[in-house]
Design a protein around this motif. Structure first.
Motif, PDB file in Angstrom:
ATOM      1  N   TYR A 223      25.973  32.046   6.182  1.00  0.00           N
ATOM      2  CA  TYR A 223      26.687  33.800   6.122  1.00  0.00           C
ATOM      3  C   TYR A 223      26.138  34.522   6.905  1.00  0.00           C
ATOM      4  CZ  TYR A 223      25.410  37.946   3.764  1.00  0.00           C
ATOM      5  OH  TYR A 223      25.445  39.167   3.231  1.00  0.00           O
ATOM      6  N   GLN A 233      31.952  35.561   4.350  1.00  0.00           N
ATOM      7  CA  GLN A 233      30.984  35.701   3.302  1.00  0.00           C
ATOM      8  C   GLN A 233      30.844  35.762   2.522  1.00  0.00           C
ATOM      9  OE1 GLN A 233      29.469  39.494   6.723  1.00  0.00           O
ATOM     10  NE2 GLN A 233      27.752  37.730   6.478  1.00  0.00           N
ATOM     11  N   ARG A 237      27.959  34.105  -0.021  1.00  0.00           N
ATOM     12  CA  ARG A 237      26.938  34.597  -0.884  1.00  0.00           C
ATOM     13  C   ARG A 237      27.215  34.474  -2.075  1.00  0.00           C
ATOM     14  NH1 ARG A 237      25.080  40.908  -0.442  1.00  0.00           N
ATOM     15  NH2 ARG A 237      23.527  40.831  -1.776  1.00  0.00           N
TER      16      ARG A 237
END
Length: 401
Positions: A223, A233, A237
Motif C-alpha cells: 500500500y 492500492q 486496501r
C-alpha cells in the motif's frame, strides 16, 4: 470485490497525487475461481486450458491431509494423465526444483498444477522456468529473463499468506547460500487460481498465524511502496480490510469457512498488489533472518513489520492513516497513525502466539551488521517508501532485538 468492503468514496485511493495523474500499467493475467468446494473444478479447468498430461506439485503434509488426493480425483475424473511430485520442502531450494524437474521431464507433461502453500507453488513455477527454457534457476534471478513460452499453470493455494497464485515470481533459495532468489517473468503467471477456503481449514494454528501475518504484511507494504498505483492500492486496501478483521476470527474459530474465505481472498488480493507494486523493507529484513536462523518467513516478517511502519511513518503517515481508519484506530490525518498502526499490528501478532521480537533466537549483537548488509541487498528494500541503507537497517534490527 467482497461485499464486506466499507471504504467511503473520500477514502478510496485516488489516481491523483500532488495534483498530477499517476501513470500505471495494469495487465491482469490470472483468472480467479473462488468459493468453497471449487477444487472439484480442477479437472475441468485443466481441460479448458488444453492440458492432457498434468504435473501436480504438492507437499507431504497436504498429501497426508487428503487435499492432494482430492485434486487427483478431479483430474482423474476428467480423464487426464497425472504425474504427482510430493517432495517439496518448506522454502524450496534449487535442489527441490531440480528433483521435481527430473520427474516432469520424464513424464513429458504439458500443464502444471501447484497445490499447496507458497513452497509448492514456487517450486512448480521453478520447474516451469527450467522445463520450458532450460538452464538453472540462477539464470532467471531478476525479471523477464525467460525467452521461450512457458507451460500453462494452475495454482491451488491451501494457505492464506503468500499470494503466490497472483504473482509471476518464483521465490527459490540458492541451495548453497540459502538466500532467496526472486525469479520473475510475466510468462510464469498462473493462468488460473482456484481459491477454495475449505482447503485452509486443516492448517495448524501456527501455520494459520504465520501465513496470515504474511498476508497482512503484504497488504501494508504494498500500500505504501514507491511503486504503488491506483490499482495496486485498491487491491492492498481491500486485502487489509479483509485480513486485518478476519485474522483474529480464524485464529479463534479455525473452522469458520466464511472467515477462512476472507483470509484467502485477502491473501490473493495482496499478492495481486505485490505483482503491481512490490514490497518493502520488512521483507528485506526478514529474508536474512530466515536464511541464517531458520525463522519461519511469516514470523520473521511479523517481527520486523511494526518497526518498519514506525520507520516509514515520517514519509507515508497519511497512507498509514487510511489503514488506521479501517480498523477504527484514529482519524486519517492523525499524526499518531503510524504509531497506532504499528501497535495494532504488533498486538495482532502477539495474540496469535507468534514472537514479537528476535529475543528467542539469541542473536548476537555482532551479527547485526551482517544481517543489515544482506538486507540492504534485498530487492524489495528498493521499494520501501523511506530509503534504507546498511546503517538504518542495523538500527531497525536493534529495535527488533
Amino acid at each position: 470485490m467482497s461485499g464486506s468492503t466499507n471504504i467511503e468514496p473520500s477514502q478510496t485511493p485516488r489516481p491523483v497525487e500532488n495534483g498530477r495523474l499517476v501513470p500505471f500499467d495494469y495487465a491482469p493475467r490470472t483468472r480467479v475461481v473462488f468459493g468453497p468446494g471449487t477444487l472439484n473444478q480442477l479437472g475441468g479447468l485443466v481441460t479448458e486450458l488444453g492440458g492432457t498430461r498434468v504435473f501436480l506439485v504438492t507437499d507431504p503434509g497436504l498429501q497426508q491431509a487428503g487435499h492432494a488426493q482430492h485434486g487427483l480425483e478431479s483430474l482423474n475424473a476428467a480423464g487426464l494423465h497425472v504425474t504427482m511430485f510430493t517432495d517439496v520442502q518448506q522454502n524450496p531450494t534449487t535442489d527441490d526444483v531440480d528433483r521435481a524437474l527430473a520427474v516432469a521431464r520424464e513424464a513429458n507433461v504439458d500443464l502444471i498444477v501447484g497445490l499447496g502453500g507458497g513452497s509448492s507453488m514456487d517450486c512448480a513455477k521453478g520447474v516451469n522456468f527450467l522445463l520450458s527454457n532450460g538452464g538453472r534457476m540462477e539464470d532467471y534471478w531478476g525479471v523477464g529473463k525467460a525467452t521461450k513460452p512457458m507451460l500453462p499453470m494452475i495454482a491451488v493455494p491451501t494457505t492464506s499468506g503468500t499470494g503466490s497464485e497472483a504473482q509471476s515470481f518464483a521465490l527459490i533459495a540458492n541451495s548453497k547460500t540459502h538466500m532467496k532468489m526472486a525469479c520473475g517473468d510475466k510468462k510464469a503467471a498462473c493462468k488460473i487460481a482456484i481459491l477454495d477456503p475449505e482447503l485452509t481449514v486443516s492448517m495448524p494454528a501456527s501455520v494459520t498465524a504465520a501465513t496470515g501475518v504474511d498476508a497482512i504484511s503484504h497488504a501494508v507494504e504494498s500500500y505504501v511502496s514507491t511503486s504503488r498505483n491506483p490499482v495496486s492500492q485498491l487491491f492492498s486496501r481491500q486485502s487489509w480490510q479483509l485480513t486485518a478483521k478476519s485474522f483474529r476470527r480464524v485464529m479463534q474459530r479455525p473452522t469458520d469457512i466464511d472467515g477462512r474465505g476472507q483470509m484467502q481472498l485477502g491473501a490473493y488480493l495482496a499478492g495481486a498488489a505485490i505483482e503491481n507494486a512490490m514490497l518493502g523493507a520488512a521483507h528485506a529484513c526478514a529474508n536474512p533472518l530466515t536464511a541464517h536462523y531458520e525463522i519461519t518467513h511469516g514470523v520473521a516478517v511479523g517481527i520486523m513489520l511494526p518497526h518498519i511502519i514506525r520507520y516509514n511513518a515520517a514519509v507515508v503517515g497519511r497512507l498509514y492513516g487510511d489503514l488506521a481508519v479501517d480498523c477504527g484506530l484514529c482519524a486519517a490525518k492523525d499524526a499518531r497513525a503510524g504509531e497506532l498502526l504499528a501497535d495494532f499490528v504488533r498486538e495482532l501478532i502477539a495474540e496469535s502466539g507468534q514472537a514479537t521480537s528476535l529475543a528467542p533466537w539469541n542473536i548476537h549483537p555482532d551479527s547485526l551488521s551482517q544481517l543489515a548488509e544482506e538486507a540492504s541487498k534485498q530487492w524489495t528494500g528498493n521499494f520501501n517508501p523511506r530509503p534504507v541503507d546498511q546503517q538504518s537497517l542495523k538500527e531497525i534490527y536493534e529495535c527488533a532485538m
